[in-house]
Enzyme design. Sequence first.
Site, PDB file in Angstrom:
ATOM      1  CG  ASP A  34      -1.848   1.207   1.189  1.00  0.00           C
ATOM      2  OD1 ASP A  34      -2.863   1.135   0.477  1.00  0.00           O
ATOM      3  OD2 ASP A  34      -1.539   2.241   1.829  1.00  0.00           O
ATOM      4  CE1 TYR A  90       1.112   7.652   2.519  1.00  0.00           C
ATOM      5  CE2 TYR A  90       1.336   5.377   1.845  1.00  0.00           C
ATOM      6  CZ  TYR A  90       0.590   6.392   2.413  1.00  0.00           C
ATOM      7  OH  TYR A  90      -0.685   6.117   2.867  1.00  0.00           O
ATOM      8  CE  LYS A 139      -3.333   4.962   0.271  1.00  0.00           C
ATOM      9  NZ  LYS A 139      -1.963   4.590   0.617  1.00  0.00           N
ATOM     10  CG  HIS A 162      -3.770   9.998  -0.095  1.00  0.00           C
ATOM     11  ND1 HIS A 162      -2.419   9.846  -0.270  1.00  0.00           N
ATOM     12  CD2 HIS A 162      -4.013   9.597   1.171  1.00  0.00           C
ATOM     13  CE1 HIS A 162      -1.871   9.369   0.838  1.00  0.00           C
ATOM     14  NE2 HIS A 162      -2.821   9.219   1.729  1.00  0.00           N
TER      15      HIS A 162
HETATM   16  P1  NAD Z   1       0.280   1.079  11.728  1.00  0.00           P
HETATM   17  O1  NAD Z   1      -0.981   1.087  12.536  1.00  0.00           O
HETATM   18  O2  NAD Z   1       0.513  -0.014  10.772  1.00  0.00           O
HETATM   19  O3  NAD Z   1       1.464   1.160  12.802  1.00  0.00           O
HETATM   20  C1  NAD Z   1       2.794   1.173  12.441  1.00  0.00           C
HETATM   21  C2  NAD Z   1       3.622   1.169  13.716  1.00  0.00           C
HETATM   22  O4  NAD Z   1       3.357  -0.019  14.443  1.00  0.00           O
HETATM   23  C3  NAD Z   1       5.107   1.196  13.445  1.00  0.00           C
HETATM   24  O5  NAD Z   1       5.677   2.053  14.408  1.00  0.00           O
HETATM   25  C4  NAD Z   1       5.563  -0.232  13.698  1.00  0.00           C
HETATM   26  O6  NAD Z   1       6.838  -0.303  14.209  1.00  0.00           O
HETATM   27  C5  NAD Z   1       4.556  -0.721  14.728  1.00  0.00           C
HETATM   28  N1  NAD Z   1       4.290  -2.167  14.566  1.00  0.00           N
HETATM   29  C6  NAD Z   1       4.050  -2.829  13.406  1.00  0.00           C
HETATM   30  N2  NAD Z   1       3.843  -4.132  13.635  1.00  0.00           N
HETATM   31  C7  NAD Z   1       3.945  -4.316  14.980  1.00  0.00           C
HETATM   32  C8  NAD Z   1       3.834  -5.446  15.811  1.00  0.00           C
HETATM   33  N3  NAD Z   1       3.564  -6.654  15.314  1.00  0.00           N
HETATM   34  N4  NAD Z   1       4.003  -5.265  17.143  1.00  0.00           N
HETATM   35  C9  NAD Z   1       4.269  -4.036  17.655  1.00  0.00           C
HETATM   36  N5  NAD Z   1       4.392  -2.919  16.919  1.00  0.00           N
HETATM   37  C10 NAD Z   1       4.228  -3.063  15.571  1.00  0.00           C
HETATM   38  O7  NAD Z   1       0.422   2.480  11.087  1.00  0.00           O
HETATM   39  P2  NAD Z   1       0.290   3.288   9.773  1.00  0.00           P
HETATM   40  O8  NAD Z   1       1.592   3.246   9.052  1.00  0.00           O
HETATM   41  O9  NAD Z   1      -0.287   4.590  10.186  1.00  0.00           O
HETATM   42  O10 NAD Z   1      -0.821   2.557   8.902  1.00  0.00           O
HETATM   43  C11 NAD Z   1      -0.524   1.492   8.060  1.00  0.00           C
HETATM   44  C12 NAD Z   1      -0.547   1.900   6.588  1.00  0.00           C
HETATM   45  O11 NAD Z   1      -1.816   2.456   6.262  1.00  0.00           O
HETATM   46  C13 NAD Z   1       0.429   3.004   6.184  1.00  0.00           C
HETATM   47  O12 NAD Z   1       1.756   2.570   6.094  1.00  0.00           O
HETATM   48  C14 NAD Z   1      -0.178   3.440   4.873  1.00  0.00           C
HETATM   49  O13 NAD Z   1       0.156   2.528   3.841  1.00  0.00           O
HETATM   50  C15 NAD Z   1      -1.671   3.369   5.196  1.00  0.00           C
HETATM   51  N6  NAD Z   1      -2.215   4.683   5.590  1.00  0.00           N
HETATM   52  C16 NAD Z   1      -3.083   5.302   4.745  1.00  0.00           C
HETATM   53  C17 NAD Z   1      -3.588   6.558   5.051  1.00  0.00           C
HETATM   54  C18 NAD Z   1      -4.574   7.225   4.121  1.00  0.00           C
HETATM   55  O14 NAD Z   1      -4.800   8.449   4.270  1.00  0.00           O
HETATM   56  N7  NAD Z   1      -5.168   6.520   3.202  1.00  0.00           N
HETATM   57  C19 NAD Z   1      -3.197   7.199   6.236  1.00  0.00           C
HETATM   58  C20 NAD Z   1      -2.318   6.531   7.095  1.00  0.00           C
HETATM   59  C21 NAD Z   1      -1.852   5.271   6.767  1.00  0.00           C
END
Ligand code: NAD
Length: 320
Positions: free
Chosen positions: A43, A48, A77, A110
Amino acid sequence: MSHIALNSGHKMPTVGMGLWKIPKSVCADQVYEAIKQGYRLLDGACDYANEKETGQGIRRAISEGLVTREDLFITSKLWCTYHAKEHVKPALQKTLGDLQLEYLDLYLVHFPIALKFVPFEERYPPEWSHQPGGPVIPANVPFRDTWEGMEALADDGLVKSIGISNMPGALIYDLLTYARIRPAVHQIEVHPYLIRKQLVDLAHTEGIAVTAYSSFGDTSYHEINMVPTDRSLVHLLKHGVINDIAHRLGKSPAQVLLRWAVQRGCAVIPKSSNPKRLKENLDLFSFELEDADMREIGKLDKNLKFNDPAVYAKRAIWAS
Ligand code: NAD
């Protein structure tokens, strides 16, 4: 790998890897590693700032024979500065060029916020402000124009499915009145502090798949100072309810949070650079949460959105 059937006739893996905030310097290796571990959905987004490196990781995985292009489900996006109909295709072509791909599996708008156009050569990705640190400048582009641009991409075969992200329910109902191609996916922030029952139900009722992002709630937002300091908040991964269930099931709190979203019928796209976590985040189908667990987690709702342009892009025209 579990999949969700899309209204476009294609299928989307239920679990993928998110690429937000992965630094350019490590992105190609992390994408390659994720594919090696079994991830098939990546994704990404123009915003990004790591699409070239994502493309390098994908290319390496394909050239080493780990996967074929058809095995992968690549999402990107459309950024807010490219909402005018004439900018939609060039924006997608720039993304495809950076990714070294002929087509995307899914292209999302997005945010439903149109911003003043910024030419590629001036600033890429353009981010929220026209000038770094400057004001957010809206553009007079009705969402219908943007959507017609997106539909044209699907007509041309440049994207297999099109979708939306961060859209309030009222705007979705409006979009459905004119969409010739209905959105296949709605990608939204969803976690136990932001359950969004009505928005998820609306999408599912209308045959739109939901991808839940930021499944670990505040976890992703501490490093960028986007967790409100005026609320006393238990770190979601440390919450007693989540940890008790995890302990009982012999799973990690992260797996419980992801499984909760999957069990609500959503896809998830957790981000991690840690090989052990990458593996555990993919392992969501060897266990189930009981109805009582789902209800307990449901009680944690605070209607707390961390990713809110109304807060961080203060002058954006936005009503959530
Ligand atoms: P996320 O909820 O996936 O959290 C990421 C964090 O969690 C990182 O700090 C990582 O080290 C930690 N983590 C990951 N796996 C873990 C585990 N098993 N145990 C403990 N900690 C763990 O956060 P995110 O990046 O905000 O969301 C995921 C994805 O969603 C993004 O990378 C992006 O691709 C997408 N996203 C989209 C939008 C949008 O506007 N459409 C906005 C935000 C994120």
